[in-house]
Design an enzyme around this catalytic site. Structure first.
Site, PDB file in Angstrom:
ATOM      1  N   ASP A 134     -35.385  22.686  21.351  1.00 29.12           N
ATOM      2  CA  ASP A 134     -34.806  23.534  20.294  1.00 29.12           C
ATOM      3  C   ASP A 134     -34.067  22.715  19.229  1.00 29.12           C
ATOM      4  O   ASP A 134     -33.378  23.273  18.383  1.00 29.12           O
ATOM      5  CB  ASP A 134     -33.852  24.573  20.921  1.00 29.12           C
ATOM      6  CG  ASP A 134     -32.636  23.940  21.605  1.00 29.12           C
ATOM      7  OD1 ASP A 134     -32.541  22.694  21.675  1.00 29.12           O
ATOM      8  OD2 ASP A 134     -31.759  24.695  22.072  1.00 29.12           O
ATOM      9  N   HIS A 136     -31.702  20.401  19.871  1.00 27.51           N
ATOM     10  CA  HIS A 136     -30.337  19.970  20.215  1.00 27.51           C
ATOM     11  C   HIS A 136     -30.292  18.454  20.407  1.00 27.51           C
ATOM     12  O   HIS A 136     -31.287  17.834  20.779  1.00 27.51           O
ATOM     13  CB  HIS A 136     -29.778  20.710  21.441  1.00 27.51           C
ATOM     14  CG  HIS A 136     -30.380  20.360  22.759  1.00 27.51           C
ATOM     15  ND1 HIS A 136     -30.895  21.303  23.628  1.00 27.51           N
ATOM     16  CD2 HIS A 136     -30.541  19.170  23.410  1.00 27.51           C
ATOM     17  CE1 HIS A 136     -31.323  20.714  24.724  1.00 27.51           C
ATOM     18  NE2 HIS A 136     -31.130  19.410  24.616  1.00 27.51           N
TER      19      HIS A 136
HETATM   20  C1  F6R Z   1     -28.792  14.274  27.715  1.00 24.70           C
HETATM   21  C2  F6R Z   1     -28.800  14.915  26.415  1.00 24.70           C
HETATM   22  C3  F6R Z   1     -29.864  15.908  26.024  1.00 24.70           C
HETATM   23  C4  F6R Z   1     -31.273  15.383  26.268  1.00 24.70           C
HETATM   24  C5  F6R Z   1     -32.304  16.416  25.828  1.00 24.70           C
HETATM   25  C6  F6R Z   1     -33.722  15.959  26.160  1.00 24.70           C
HETATM   26  O1  F6R Z   1     -27.697  13.404  27.839  1.00 24.70           O
HETATM   27  O2  F6R Z   1     -27.931  14.651  25.653  1.00 24.70           O
HETATM   28  O3  F6R Z   1     -29.709  16.240  24.670  1.00 24.70           O
HETATM   29  O4  F6R Z   1     -31.454  14.196  25.552  1.00 24.70           O
HETATM   30  O5  F6R Z   1     -32.064  17.637  26.453  1.00 24.70           O
HETATM   31  O6  F6R Z   1     -33.880  15.882  27.541  1.00 24.70           O
HETATM   32  P1  F6R Z   1     -35.156  15.176  28.191  1.00 24.70           P
HETATM   33  O7  F6R Z   1     -35.104  13.750  27.804  1.00 24.70           O
HETATM   34  O8  F6R Z   1     -34.997  15.373  29.674  1.00 24.70           O
HETATM   35  O9  F6R Z   1     -36.344  15.873  27.621  1.00 24.70           O
END
Ligand code: F6R
Length: 240
Positions: A134, A136
């Site tokens: 999304d 973030h």
């Molecule tokens: C984790 C963080 C999150 C992840 C994001 C992607 O410390 O800050 O913003 O980077 O949710 O997660 P993955 O890499 O598991 O797809």
């Protein structure tokens, strides 16, 4: 923003080299670290480089982006556990120099002082980010103010669903987290973001081609003077 395209193997190796260069140039530097699937191969490369004597983390300080509220650092889905397990236990870092937000106890007091701690350490020299489907970054979900510092955040429904793959059941996924804010992240001197897979394609399109808006938290990175986006073909597919 610069864009670097390659498979996960390649972009993870390139990012690891950025970290190695940073630490070798400034052995007491401050690193900003992320958890999740995206940086796993970067950390594996750093562990190997440390074992090979190409880099030493003995004077490095680290600050992690976020932590789930309600999980002890010993819980296997806590971000403190993740960092120990995937990086800190395998390199020569002093654990006292590793900072991860607290998920239990007086987590609010610690969170309220986190930006100060970073400042006192000299500010983050190099920050790695993943990105949510999304848009973030850290746990700054759509609608988070661009000027936010470290704070308590509600996880978006889509993030709870995305992250449920790592828990036995979706009901176990915490619904709240403590997270560095968007301003805290933008204060880093240099940022690298890594994204792979089709489910990140919309977020990468919005980051690279969309308007700068608080509805797309990652779009604030458009204003950062030294930010590089590392993507695979799938994550880049809509932004091409
Ligand atoms: C984790 C963080 C999150 C992840 C994001 C992607 O410390 O800050 O913003 O980077 O949710 O997660 P993955 O890499 O598991 O797809």
């Amino acid at each position: 923003m610069k864009v670097v395209i390659g498979n996960n193997e390649k972009i993870s190796a390139l990012i690891a080299e950025e970290f190695i260069k940073q630490v070798n140039e400034k052995p007491n530097c401050v690193l900003g670290l992320a958890t999740g699937t995206s940086p796993l191969k970067v950390y594996a490369n750093l562990v190997q480089a440390c074992k090979d004597g190409r880099v030493s983390f003995k004077d490095v300080k680290t600050f992690n982006l976020d932590e789930y509220i309600g999980l002890e650092g010993t819980h296997n889905q806590s971000y403190r556990y993740f960092m120990n397990d995937n990086l800190f236990n395998h390199i020569d870092i002093n654990k006292e120099n590793t900072h991860v937000l607290l998920g239990v106890g007086d987590y609010l007091a610690y969170a309220n002082n986190y930006d100060n701690l970073i400042k006192q350490a000299g500010g983050i020299d190099l920050q790695i980010l993943g990105i949510g489907s999304d848009g973030h970054i850290a746990f700054n979900e759509p609608g988070t103010p661009f000027d936010s510092l470290t704070h308590v955040a509600e996880l978006a429904e889509s993030t709870i669903v995305d992250n449920s793959r790592l828990f036995n059941d979706i009901s176990e996924v915490p619904t709240k987290a403590v997270t560095m804010g968007l301003r805290s992240i933008m204060n880093a001197k240099k940022i690298v973001l890594i994204a792979t897979g089709k489910n990140k394609a919309r977020a990468i399109f919005n980051l690279l081609k969309g308007p700068k808006t608080e509805e797309v938290p990652c779009s604030i990175l458009q204003d950062h003077p030294d930010c590089t986006i590392y993507v695979d073909e799938d994550a880049y597919s809509l932004a091409k």
